[in-house]
Design an enzyme around this catalytic site. Structure first.
Site, PDB file in Angstrom:
ATOM      1  N   TRP A   1       1.672  -0.784   9.873  1.00 50.81           N
ATOM      2  CA  TRP A   1       0.954  -1.159   8.706  1.00 50.81           C
ATOM      3  C   TRP A   1       0.429   0.259   7.943  1.00 50.81           C
ATOM      4  O   TRP A   1       0.839   1.235   8.828  1.00 50.81           O
ATOM      5  CB  TRP A   1      -0.198  -2.000   9.242  1.00 50.81           C
ATOM      6  CG  TRP A   1       0.347  -3.576   9.397  1.00 50.81           C
ATOM      7  CD1 TRP A   1       1.394  -4.028   9.382  1.00 50.81           C
ATOM      8  CD2 TRP A   1      -0.658  -4.531   9.455  1.00 50.81           C
ATOM      9  NE1 TRP A   1       1.464  -5.300   9.279  1.00 50.81           N
ATOM     10  CE2 TRP A   1       0.364  -5.771   9.642  1.00 50.81           C
ATOM     11  CE3 TRP A   1      -2.187  -4.806   9.234  1.00 50.81           C
ATOM     12  CZ2 TRP A   1      -0.387  -6.758   9.820  1.00 50.81           C
ATOM     13  CZ3 TRP A   1      -2.651  -6.072   9.822  1.00 50.81           C
ATOM     14  CH2 TRP A   1      -1.792  -7.091   9.644  1.00 50.81           C
TER      15      TRP A   1
ATOM     16  N   ASP B   1     -11.494  -6.028   1.768  1.00 51.80           N
ATOM     17  CA  ASP B   1     -10.535  -7.154   1.680  1.00 51.80           C
ATOM     18  C   ASP B   1     -11.297  -8.338   1.027  1.00 51.80           C
ATOM     19  O   ASP B   1     -10.314  -9.240   0.605  1.00 51.80           O
ATOM     20  CB  ASP B   1     -10.350  -7.286   3.426  1.00 51.80           C
ATOM     21  CG  ASP B   1      -9.260  -8.376   3.531  1.00 51.80           C
ATOM     22  OD1 ASP B   1      -8.449  -8.437   2.927  1.00 51.80           O
ATOM     23  OD2 ASP B   1      -9.275  -8.907   4.655  1.00 51.80           O
TER      24      ASP B   1
ATOM     25  N   ASP C   1      -5.868   0.920   9.863  1.00 53.63           N
ATOM     26  CA  ASP C   1      -5.646   1.943   8.581  1.00 53.63           C
ATOM     27  C   ASP C   1      -6.425   3.386   8.881  1.00 53.63           C
ATOM     28  O   ASP C   1      -7.168   3.862   8.101  1.00 53.63           O
ATOM     29  CB  ASP C   1      -6.159   1.389   7.155  1.00 53.63           C
ATOM     30  CG  ASP C   1      -5.728  -0.071   6.952  1.00 53.63           C
ATOM     31  OD1 ASP C   1      -4.545  -0.380   7.345  1.00 53.63           O
ATOM     32  OD2 ASP C   1      -6.134  -0.646   6.355  1.00 53.63           O
TER      33      ASP C   1
ATOM     34  N   GLN D   1       4.147   0.459   2.129  1.00 51.11           N
ATOM     35  CA  GLN D   1       4.455  -0.886   2.970  1.00 51.11           C
ATOM     36  C   GLN D   1       5.648  -1.330   2.381  1.00 51.11           C
ATOM     37  O   GLN D   1       5.536  -1.806   1.295  1.00 51.11           O
ATOM     38  CB  GLN D   1       3.056  -1.422   2.956  1.00 51.11           C
ATOM     39  CG  GLN D   1       2.092  -0.660   3.593  1.00 51.11           C
ATOM     40  CD  GLN D   1       1.972  -1.060   5.251  1.00 51.11           C
ATOM     41  OE1 GLN D   1       1.634  -2.212   5.602  1.00 51.11           O
ATOM     42  NE2 GLN D   1       2.464  -0.061   5.936  1.00 51.11           N
TER      43      GLN D   1
ATOM     44  N   ASP E   1       0.824  -1.414  -0.011  1.00 50.84           N
ATOM     45  CA  ASP E   1       0.224   0.175   0.000  1.00 50.84           C
ATOM     46  C   ASP E   1       0.742   1.306  -0.024  1.00 50.84           C
ATOM     47  O   ASP E   1       1.726   1.454   0.741  1.00 50.84           O
ATOM     48  CB  ASP E   1      -0.799   0.213   1.360  1.00 50.84           C
ATOM     49  CG  ASP E   1      -1.570  -1.178   1.815  1.00 50.84           C
ATOM     50  OD1 ASP E   1      -1.266  -2.298   0.955  1.00 50.84           O
ATOM     51  OD2 ASP E   1      -2.172  -1.331   2.759  1.00 50.84           O
TER      52      ASP E   1
END
Ligand code: DQQ
Length: 618
Positions: free
Chosen positions: A152, A307, A217, A109, A93
């Site tokens: 993350w 997801d 997030d 990431q 990401d």
């Protein structure tokens, strides 16, 4: 491959890489509150550094760079020439982009150890034009109990004094998701090389009753009508764990956060909402809006990364700042149900307001379509799509428009233009353009019988990619024009080709035309162990449209295709075996029964960006 088979851009790229010729082979709301929000937003824009001038990196004491040369000593046909990629290993990401003291900062990431996901940190790259990048050493890594297993995804914000801060999700020693933040060690350093974890960390633990492994997030905070900052965190709720939701947090100072106990929005059936993004768009103008801006000229966009589907979905709607709730304008196109940013490989995206040029920019991650074994063998995985300027379609405030940022155009070289080509039934025209780093724009005349017919927005919710698959599978649809479009990365015998095309059809009873924009990858590679799924969707045609247009940006294994000025987009990842280097050709084709007119076609070679890679301590 012979040297003469290398395209000019490719040749130039390889020269830069240091290959010898031989080596080359291989609401409404109260007006008082509204004005204060506008004033605050304006203040934020004024305080946030706006100057485009920058101090060169070398003068900022960073000299530890090596060009792409040392990155790989073997020519890799799938590595991109003008997309952002780290030197090696795994990337996913995009995280917390922003502009500060003349430099764009981009985080991602990153696994420093391998070409597969794991040991996630925040990689850091900087650029003065969003095109040419230099990577810096790791900005954030897991070193405290709340993030020791991974740092993350997240976002960035500016403190009232203009200092940027980063928000992210930590994966704790107990494998629980926490929210945390970091501040620059030295805000006077335009490159912001060092980041310190905030003493307030973790700024949020999973609220009681929520799933601690589905809580992540954080979004860019915005200023609410009550004068407090708001932030969203993605989650999933419900007995069946299928209701995606954006949990609402609030803060007075951007450091101390508390859960409000409510969500901005929740939609059953969508599953976990990763990487939510919530931002204002202007109803009438292309210009971007700072994240806290509200008012009668503003709509809001809520984007979520599903997801379950691994696609980015968005809705356009109204934010009620009094109740801190959001309602999509069209419930058939609600968050996670209808519109996608990109109908191909594009996930976990993030936007930011670029105060330098007054626009909102979208970043998205395109993962590989090849096997994990291939990723490990080539030593890297994933690219970032080109940064895209994003705004509300002024003619139909139901959807967004995306276009590669203008800076990308500076990479164009060797322009070729042709006009007035008739593509009869079955025609194929060689564009006489070879190579794997290209930018191509084609304008097709609108089939006459479609004039004056506009597509109703409801149709957008229909599953366009299934229709594209039917077409690719040879199932003909009646009353149609096309397929017509482009083959790129094509061998002369067409044994390998990536096809981008339009298909227009109606009910045969005088009903409106529906226009499909599709990507056929079934012939993209002779390799069998790669995903060749067909992509595509409908594209909105406005009454005022006189042409059908497409822009295709080819960069080795990455192809980004934009229809109708960016109303529908898809990104492809393809791995031709033979259509590489100068053996990769471009054709215009028409496989339909009606003839089609190409009003104009322009193409360019694209220069390489030659990323400077950090070679100091990781
Ligand atoms: N990737 C990150 C998560 C996010 C996911 C972990 C989306 O924070 O939910 O690398 O790709």
């Amino acid at each position: 491959m012979r040297e003469s088979e290398l395209s000019p851009a490719e040749d130039c790229r390889l020269d830069h890489l240091g290959f010898s010729k031989k080596m080359k082979m291989g609401t409404a709301m109260r007006s008082l509150a509204l004005s204060s929000i506008l004033i605050l937003a304006l203040l934020a824009m004024i305080i946030a550094p706006t100057s485009a001038s920058h101090v060169p990196a070398e003068k900022l004491g960073v000299t530890n760079f090596e060009s792409s040369k040392a990155a790989e000593h073997v020519y890799q046909p799938y590595r991109t020439g003008y997309h952002f990629q780290p030197r090696k290993n795994w990337m996913n990401d995009p995280n917390g982009p922003f502009f500060y003291k003349g430099w764009y900062h981009f985080f991602y990431q990153y696994n420093r150890n391998a070409a597969v996901w794991g040991n996630i940190t925040w990689g850091h790259a900087v650029s003065t034009d969003l095109v040419h990048w230099r990577t810096l050493h790791t900005a954030l890594k897991g070193d405290d109990w709340y993030d020791v297993k991974g740092v993350w995804s997240g976002s960035a914000a500016f403190l009232p004094n203009g200092t940027p801060v980063l928000y992210y999700t930590g994966w704790s020693n107990a494998s629980q998701q926490t929210q945390a933040m970091a501040v620059p060690e030295d805000p006077s350093d335009p490159l912001l090389k060092e980041w310190d974890k905030a003493p307030q960390n973790p700024i949020a633990l999973t609220p009681p009753g929520y799933n601690s492994s589905q809580f992540r997030d954080p979004t860019t905070p915005w200023m609410g009508a009550d004068g407090e900052w708001k932030m969203l965190v993605g989650a999933v709720v419900g007995e069946d764990q299928l209701t995606g939701t954006a949990l609402l947090y609030t803060s007075k100072d951007l450091f101390n956060w508390k859960f409000t106990g409510k969500s901005l929005q929740s939609i059953h059936g969508t599953g976990m909402w990763e990487c939510p993004d919530f931002y204002p768009v202007d109803l009438h103008q292309k210009k971007g809006l700072e994240t806290s801006v509200m008012g009668p000229h503003v709509k809001h966009v809520l984007k979520v990364s599903l997801d379950l589907k691994k696609h980015d979905y968005y809705s356009v709607g109204t934010y009620d700042a009094k109740t801190d709730s959001y309602t999509a304008d069209n419930n058939k196109l609600d968050t996670g149900l209808g519109l996608r940013y990109d109908y191909g490989k594009f996930y976990a995206s993030k936007t930011f307001f670029d105060q330098n040029k007054g626009r909102r920019i979208l970043w998205g991650w395109a993962n590989e379509s090849s096997s994990v074994a291939d990723d490990v063998a080539k030593g890297w995985s994933s690219v970032q799509c080109l940064p895209r300027h994003i705004w509300l379609d002024p003619e139909a405030t139901t959807n967004l428009v995306q276009w590669p940022i203008e800076e990308v155009d500076a990479l164009r070289m060797n322009k070729m233009t042709k006009e007035g080509i008739t593509l009869e039934k079955g025609a194929m025209v060689d564009l006489m353009r070879k190579g794997t780093q290209l930018d191509i724009e084609v304008e097709f005349a609108m089939p006459e019988s479609s004039e004056g017919k506009a597509q109703s927005p409801e149709l957008l919710a229909e599953n366009g990619h299934l229709q594209c698959s039917d077409l690719v599978a040879g199932k003909k649809m009646a009353h149609g024009f096309g397929p017509f479009g482009l083959h790129v990365l094509a061998t002369e015998d067409l044994a390998e080709r990536t096809s981008i095309f339009f298909y227009l059809y109606n009910d045969g009873k005088g009903g409106d035309w529906k226009t499909l924009f599709c990507g056929d990858h079934s012939m993209s590679s002779l390799q069998t162990d790669v995903d060749k799924t067909t992509y595509g969707s409908y594209v909105t045609i406005h009454k005022s449209d006189t042409s059908l247009s497409v822009r295709v940006l080819v960069d080795h294994s990455t192809v980004e295709s934009f229809a109708q000025g960016g109303r529908t987009v898809f990104t492809s990842r393809v791995y031709p075996e033979k259509a590489i280097g100068g053996a990769a050709k471009v054709y215009l084709f028409n496989n339909g029964s009606e003839s089609v007119t190409v009003k104009s076609v322009s193409s360019w070679d694209m220069a390489s960006i030659n990323i400077k890679f950090w070679s100091g301590a990781p």
